[in-house]
Design a protein around this motif. Structure first.
Motif, PDB file in Angstrom:
ATOM      1  N   UNK A   1      20.747 -17.064   0.712  1.00 51.08           N
ATOM      2  CA  UNK A   1      19.977 -15.941   1.245  1.00 51.08           C
ATOM      3  C   UNK A   1      19.545 -16.181   2.689  1.00 51.08           C
ATOM      4  N   UNK A   2      19.722 -15.137   3.490  1.00 50.76           N
ATOM      5  CA  UNK A   2      19.302 -15.186   4.889  1.00 50.76           C
ATOM      6  C   UNK A   2      18.574 -13.897   5.252  1.00 50.76           C
ATOM      7  N   UNK A   3      17.666 -14.033   6.229  1.00 49.79           N
ATOM      8  CA  UNK A   3      16.911 -12.892   6.736  1.00 49.79           C
ATOM      9  C   UNK A   3      17.113 -12.767   8.250  1.00 49.79           C
ATOM     10  N   UNK A   4      17.095 -11.541   8.708  1.00 50.43           N
ATOM     11  CA  UNK A   4      17.038 -11.305  10.136  1.00 50.43           C
ATOM     12  C   UNK A   4      15.596 -11.382  10.615  1.00 50.43           C
ATOM     13  N   UNK A   5      15.430 -11.229  11.934  1.00 52.32           N
ATOM     14  CA  UNK A   5      14.087 -11.373  12.508  1.00 52.32           C
ATOM     15  C   UNK A   5      13.259 -10.098  12.386  1.00 52.32           C
ATOM     16  N   UNK A   6      13.925  -8.998  12.080  1.00 52.79           N
ATOM     17  CA  UNK A   6      13.221  -7.731  11.905  1.00 52.79           C
ATOM     18  C   UNK A   6      13.230  -6.873  13.160  1.00 52.79           C
ATOM     19  N   UNK A   7      13.127  -5.579  12.944  1.00 59.15           N
ATOM     20  CA  UNK A   7      13.046  -4.629  14.060  1.00 59.15           C
ATOM     21  C   UNK A   7      11.957  -3.608  13.734  1.00 59.15           C
ATOM     22  N   UNK A   8      11.141  -3.300  14.713  1.00 67.89           N
ATOM     23  CA  UNK A   8       9.999  -2.423  14.497  1.00 67.89           C
ATOM     24  C   UNK A   8      10.425  -0.954  14.528  1.00 67.89           C
ATOM     25  N   UNK A   9      10.004  -0.242  13.529  1.00 68.13           N
ATOM     26  CA  UNK A   9      10.182   1.213  13.487  1.00 68.13           C
ATOM     27  C   UNK A   9       8.796   1.841  13.447  1.00 68.13           C
ATOM     28  N   UNK A  10       8.523   2.696  14.424  1.00 67.49           N
ATOM     29  CA  UNK A  10       7.234   3.376  14.481  1.00 67.49           C
ATOM     30  C   UNK A  10       7.471   4.877  14.502  1.00 67.49           C
TER      31      UNK A  10
ATOM     32  N   UNK B   1      23.628 -16.084  11.176  1.00 68.66           N
ATOM     33  CA  UNK B   1      22.584 -15.316  11.852  1.00 68.66           C
ATOM     34  C   UNK B   1      22.710 -13.850  11.502  1.00 68.66           C
ATOM     35  N   UNK B   2      21.552 -13.229  11.299  1.00 60.57           N
ATOM     36  CA  UNK B   2      21.483 -11.793  11.082  1.00 60.57           C
ATOM     37  C   UNK B   2      20.636 -11.221  12.221  1.00 60.57           C
ATOM     38  N   UNK B   3      21.199 -10.318  12.976  1.00 64.24           N
ATOM     39  CA  UNK B   3      20.502  -9.774  14.137  1.00 64.24           C
ATOM     40  C   UNK B   3      20.416  -8.261  14.027  1.00 64.24           C
ATOM     41  N   UNK B   4      19.182  -7.778  13.902  1.00 55.71           N
ATOM     42  CA  UNK B   4      18.963  -6.335  13.778  1.00 55.71           C
ATOM     43  C   UNK B   4      18.767  -5.690  15.153  1.00 55.71           C
ATOM     44  N   UNK B   5      19.044  -4.421  15.198  1.00 56.08           N
ATOM     45  CA  UNK B   5      18.766  -3.617  16.389  1.00 56.08           C
ATOM     46  C   UNK B   5      18.629  -2.163  15.951  1.00 56.08           C
ATOM     47  N   UNK B   6      18.134  -1.344  16.880  1.00 57.57           N
ATOM     48  CA  UNK B   6      18.054   0.086  16.608  1.00 57.57           C
ATOM     49  C   UNK B   6      16.674   0.611  16.298  1.00 57.57           C
ATOM     50  N   UNK B   7      15.693  -0.276  16.187  1.00 53.93           N
ATOM     51  CA  UNK B   7      14.341   0.198  15.940  1.00 53.93           C
ATOM     52  C   UNK B   7      13.765   0.871  17.176  1.00 53.93           C
ATOM     53  N   UNK B   8      12.585   1.450  17.011  1.00 52.76           N
ATOM     54  CA  UNK B   8      11.939   2.104  18.137  1.00 52.76           C
ATOM     55  C   UNK B   8      10.882   3.072  17.690  1.00 52.76           C
ATOM     56  N   UNK B   9      10.467   3.920  18.624  1.00 57.02           N
ATOM     57  CA  UNK B   9       9.446   4.929  18.378  1.00 57.02           C
ATOM     58  C   UNK B   9      10.111   6.289  18.245  1.00 57.02           C
TER      59      UNK B   9
ATOM     60  N   UNK C   1       9.154   9.737   8.267  1.00 54.99           N
ATOM     61  CA  UNK C   1       7.754  10.095   8.060  1.00 54.99           C
ATOM     62  C   UNK C   1       6.866   8.995   8.639  1.00 54.99           C
ATOM     63  N   UNK C   2       5.620   9.337   8.916  1.00 57.21           N
ATOM     64  CA  UNK C   2       4.679   8.350   9.457  1.00 57.21           C
ATOM     65  C   UNK C   2       4.599   7.134   8.537  1.00 57.21           C
ATOM     66  N   UNK C   3       4.704   7.377   7.225  1.00 53.26           N
ATOM     67  CA  UNK C   3       4.615   6.295   6.237  1.00 53.26           C
ATOM     68  C   UNK C   3       5.798   5.337   6.297  1.00 53.26           C
ATOM     69  N   UNK C   4       6.835   5.698   7.031  1.00 56.02           N
ATOM     70  CA  UNK C   4       7.998   4.814   7.179  1.00 56.02           C
ATOM     71  C   UNK C   4       7.784   3.769   8.268  1.00 56.02           C
ATOM     72  N   UNK C   5       6.685   3.847   8.972  1.00 54.17           N
ATOM     73  CA  UNK C   5       6.385   2.860  10.005  1.00 54.17           C
ATOM     74  C   UNK C   5       6.286   1.471   9.403  1.00 54.17           C
ATOM     75  N   UNK C   6       7.100   0.547   9.916  1.00 53.86           N
ATOM     76  CA  UNK C   6       7.159  -0.811   9.364  1.00 53.86           C
ATOM     77  C   UNK C   6       8.110  -1.659  10.197  1.00 53.86           C
ATOM     78  N   UNK C   7       8.093  -2.937   9.907  1.00 53.96           N
ATOM     79  CA  UNK C   7       9.140  -3.821  10.420  1.00 53.96           C
ATOM     80  C   UNK C   7      10.263  -3.821   9.383  1.00 53.96           C
ATOM     81  N   UNK C   8      11.447  -3.467   9.813  1.00 55.20           N
ATOM     82  CA  UNK C   8      12.610  -3.410   8.926  1.00 55.20           C
ATOM     83  C   UNK C   8      13.454  -4.661   9.124  1.00 55.20           C
ATOM     84  N   UNK C   9      13.721  -5.337   8.014  1.00 56.62           N
ATOM     85  CA  UNK C   9      14.454  -6.600   8.075  1.00 56.62           C
ATOM     86  C   UNK C   9      15.742  -6.508   7.271  1.00 56.62           C
ATOM     87  N   UNK C  10      16.754  -7.122   7.821  1.00 58.06           N
ATOM     88  CA  UNK C  10      18.048  -7.206   7.166  1.00 58.06           C
ATOM     89  C   UNK C  10      18.072  -8.465   6.287  1.00 58.06           C
TER      90      UNK C  10
END
Length: 121
Positions: free
Chosen positions: A109-118, A3-11, A86-95
């Protein structure tokens, strides 16, 4: 089992910083290559940064010295420090992990569920 678990995203406001974390459970983290990708609305997923098991680092051109990828093998965690956002960095970031499950065997290969960065202007 891996399992890959991301955290730390936000506004965050433009010019600000965020630190993303991705904790990996299962497999042999220290032998695995790790990366971050992102997907903005309406766009394809794109590569952001990669760190190999030996510590070699590659960044996408758009990072331009603003992001830093690192890893802590003792914590089985990969980080993405993002500064001067930057505003252009807004995205879902996945590990992403090319995880070694057994010594001397090819990775999987494995992917995490992603974390939203706004990033707001």
């Amino acid at each position: 089992q891996v399992q890959l678990v991301e955290s730390g995203g936000g506004l965050v406001q433009a010019g600000g910083s965020l630190r993303l974390s991705c904790v990996v459970s299962g497999g042999i983290f220290s032998a695995s290559d790790m990366a971050w990708y992102r997907q903005a609305p309406g766009k394809q997923r794109e590569f952001v940064a990669r760190i190999t098991n030996g510590g070699s680092i590659t960044y996408a051109d758009f990072v331009k010295g603003r992001f830093t990828i690192s890893r802590d093998n003792a914590k089985a965690t990969v980080y993405l420090q993002m500064d001067r956002l930057q505003v252009e960095d807004t995205a879902i970031y996945s590990c992403f992990g090319h995880i070694i499950l057994r010594p001397l065997r090819p990775g999987t290969n494995y992917w995490g569920q992603g974390t939203q960065v706004t990033v707001s202007s």
